[in-house]
Design a protein around this motif. Structure first.
Motif, PDB file in Angstrom:
ATOM      1  N   ASP A 160      11.713   0.716  -8.778  1.00  0.00           N
ATOM      2  CA  ASP A 160      12.025   1.508  -7.589  1.00  0.00           C
ATOM      3  C   ASP A 160      11.081   2.706  -7.524  1.00  0.00           C
ATOM      4  O   ASP A 160      11.288   3.716  -8.186  1.00  0.00           O
ATOM      5  N   SER A 161      10.053   2.580  -6.683  1.00  0.00           N
ATOM      6  CA  SER A 161       9.009   3.609  -6.636  1.00  0.00           C
ATOM      7  C   SER A 161       9.303   4.734  -5.658  1.00  0.00           C
ATOM      8  O   SER A 161       8.417   5.535  -5.358  1.00  0.00           O
TER       9      SER A 161
ATOM     10  N   ASP B 237       0.846  -1.183   0.000  1.00  0.00           N
ATOM     11  CA  ASP B 237       0.000   0.000   0.000  1.00  0.00           C
ATOM     12  C   ASP B 237       0.888   1.241   0.000  1.00  0.00           C
ATOM     13  O   ASP B 237       1.859   1.315   0.752  1.00  0.00           O
ATOM     14  N   GLY B 238       0.546   2.199  -0.853  1.00  0.00           N
ATOM     15  CA  GLY B 238       1.316   3.440  -0.900  1.00  0.00           C
ATOM     16  C   GLY B 238       2.495   3.388  -1.849  1.00  0.00           C
ATOM     17  O   GLY B 238       3.233   4.365  -1.992  1.00  0.00           O
ATOM     18  N   ALA B 239       2.681   2.262  -2.567  1.00  0.00           N
ATOM     19  CA  ALA B 239       3.832   2.158  -3.477  1.00  0.00           C
ATOM     20  C   ALA B 239       3.586   2.896  -4.791  1.00  0.00           C
ATOM     21  O   ALA B 239       4.510   3.104  -5.571  1.00  0.00           O
TER      22      ALA B 239
ATOM     23  N   GLN C 276       8.335   2.536   5.402  1.00  0.00           N
ATOM     24  CA  GLN C 276       8.056   3.892   5.934  1.00  0.00           C
ATOM     25  C   GLN C 276       7.465   4.784   4.843  1.00  0.00           C
ATOM     26  O   GLN C 276       6.567   5.581   5.097  1.00  0.00           O
ATOM     27  N   VAL C 277       8.003   4.646   3.630  1.00  0.00           N
ATOM     28  CA  VAL C 277       7.533   5.487   2.521  1.00  0.00           C
ATOM     29  C   VAL C 277       6.080   5.140   2.187  1.00  0.00           C
ATOM     30  O   VAL C 277       5.216   6.009   2.053  1.00  0.00           O
ATOM     31  N   GLY C 278       5.782   3.840   2.107  1.00  0.00           N
ATOM     32  CA  GLY C 278       4.419   3.406   1.800  1.00  0.00           C
ATOM     33  C   GLY C 278       3.442   3.900   2.843  1.00  0.00           C
ATOM     34  O   GLY C 278       2.365   4.421   2.547  1.00  0.00           O
ATOM     35  N   LYS C 279       3.848   3.768   4.101  1.00  0.00           N
ATOM     36  CA  LYS C 279       2.985   4.153   5.217  1.00  0.00           C
ATOM     37  C   LYS C 279       2.690   5.660   5.174  1.00  0.00           C
ATOM     38  O   LYS C 279       1.547   6.080   5.302  1.00  0.00           O
TER      39      LYS C 279
ATOM     40  N   LEU D  25       4.465  -6.244 -12.715  1.00  0.00           N
ATOM     41  CA  LEU D  25       5.179  -5.012 -12.389  1.00  0.00           C
ATOM     42  C   LEU D  25       5.081  -4.836 -10.882  1.00  0.00           C
ATOM     43  O   LEU D  25       3.981  -4.621 -10.345  1.00  0.00           O
ATOM     44  N   TYR D  26       6.215  -4.957 -10.217  1.00  0.00           N
ATOM     45  CA  TYR D  26       6.213  -4.853  -8.753  1.00  0.00           C
ATOM     46  C   TYR D  26       6.771  -3.487  -8.334  1.00  0.00           C
ATOM     47  O   TYR D  26       7.946  -3.209  -8.529  1.00  0.00           O
ATOM     48  N   PHE D  27       5.912  -2.652  -7.767  1.00  0.00           N
ATOM     49  CA  PHE D  27       6.301  -1.307  -7.322  1.00  0.00           C
ATOM     50  C   PHE D  27       6.865  -1.422  -5.916  1.00  0.00           C
ATOM     51  O   PHE D  27       6.151  -1.760  -4.978  1.00  0.00           O
ATOM     52  N   ASP D  28       8.156  -1.130  -5.780  1.00  0.00           N
ATOM     53  CA  ASP D  28       8.835  -1.359  -4.506  1.00  0.00           C
ATOM     54  C   ASP D  28       9.161  -0.050  -3.780  1.00  0.00           C
ATOM     55  O   ASP D  28       9.761   0.856  -4.366  1.00  0.00           O
ATOM     56  N   VAL D  29       8.745   0.017  -2.504  1.00  0.00           N
ATOM     57  CA  VAL D  29       9.167   1.132  -1.636  1.00  0.00           C
ATOM     58  C   VAL D  29       9.442   0.578  -0.238  1.00  0.00           C
ATOM     59  O   VAL D  29       8.843  -0.417   0.151  1.00  0.00           O
TER      60      VAL D  29
END
Ligand code: TYD
Length: 205
Positions: free
Chosen positions: A184-185, A12-14, A139-142, A132-136
């Motif tokens: 790398d999101s 969530d948030g990525a 802490q960033v996602g939150k 497609l995997y959006f990675d963060v």
């Protein structure tokens, strides 16, 4: 010819939802009209299960959550995904089984092997062609989800949960390096868009 099956994943948030807004047009401009759908959801039963799973503050047993995700998925495959692919249409699905590995196994601690059993039962040979995997970092996602909306059942989990979700995704990525592509999101929206376009172009056209 059978259509291709493309999935979007990420915690969530990525940022996967914001990029979902332009991806169908990108395919359309190259002559491919996607069937766009999502999980949990995509059918009347699946959308009802989505409401029950997400619009609650109550946690269920991780087995229950996984079984409901796969019940929704079975219906989704039968009613939407398989008919589209067999008729030659391409399908873009916002989340699929990698999310169950990441959230119910990684996040909630359900045994990985149990989900593999459900995956084999419900999907048979069906696997995405491209993910497609959006990675963060968590802490960033939150931070991103907190700033835009009221959290749902999973979004209200703590940072440690999301660290495990991310580890779950990264484990799947190691298992399926040909199909899953890490984006790398943490980069700007424009830079992420360029990365996604180039992955789509080199894998789909
Ligand atoms: P999401 O796809 O992020 O939708 P929105 O952008 O509307 O919030 O929300 C779906 C949530 O469901 C997300 O927190 C991940 C969770 N989920 C699982 O836990 N397991 C699954 O198998 C799937 C498909 C989703």
């Amino acid at each position: 010819m059978r259509g291709r099956f493309i999935t979007l994943e990420g915690m969530d948030g990525a940022g996967k939802s914001s990029h979902l807004s332009w991806i169908p047009d990108f395919f359309a401009s190259r002559g491919i009209k996607l069937c766009v759908t999502r999980e949990p959801g995509g059918t009347p039963l699946g959308e009802a299960l989505r409401q029950m799973l997400l619009n609650t503050t109550q946690k269920s047993h991780p087995d229950t959550e996984a079984l409901l995700m796969f019940a929704a998925r079975r219906e989704h495959i039968a009613q939407v995904i398989e008919p589209a692919l067999s008729s030659g249409q391409w399908v873009l699905c916002d989340r699929f089984t990698d999310a169950t590995f990441a959230y119910q196994a990684g996040g909630s601690g359900l045994d990985w092997g149990r989900i593999e059993q459900l995956e084999a039962w419900v999907q048979g040979e069906l696997q995405p062609h491209l993910t497609l995997y959006f990675d963060v970092p968590s802490q960033v996602g939150k931070q991103r989800t907190q700033s835009v909306r009221e959290p749902d059942r999973f979004e209200s989990e703590g940072m440690a949960f999301f660290d495990r979700v991310r580890a779950g995704y990264l484990k799947r990525l190691k298992q399926f390096p040909h199909r899953m592509h890490l984006i790398d999101s943490t980069q700007s929206y424009e830079d992420v868009k360029v990365m996604v376009e180039s992955i789509i172009l080199s894998n789909c056209f």
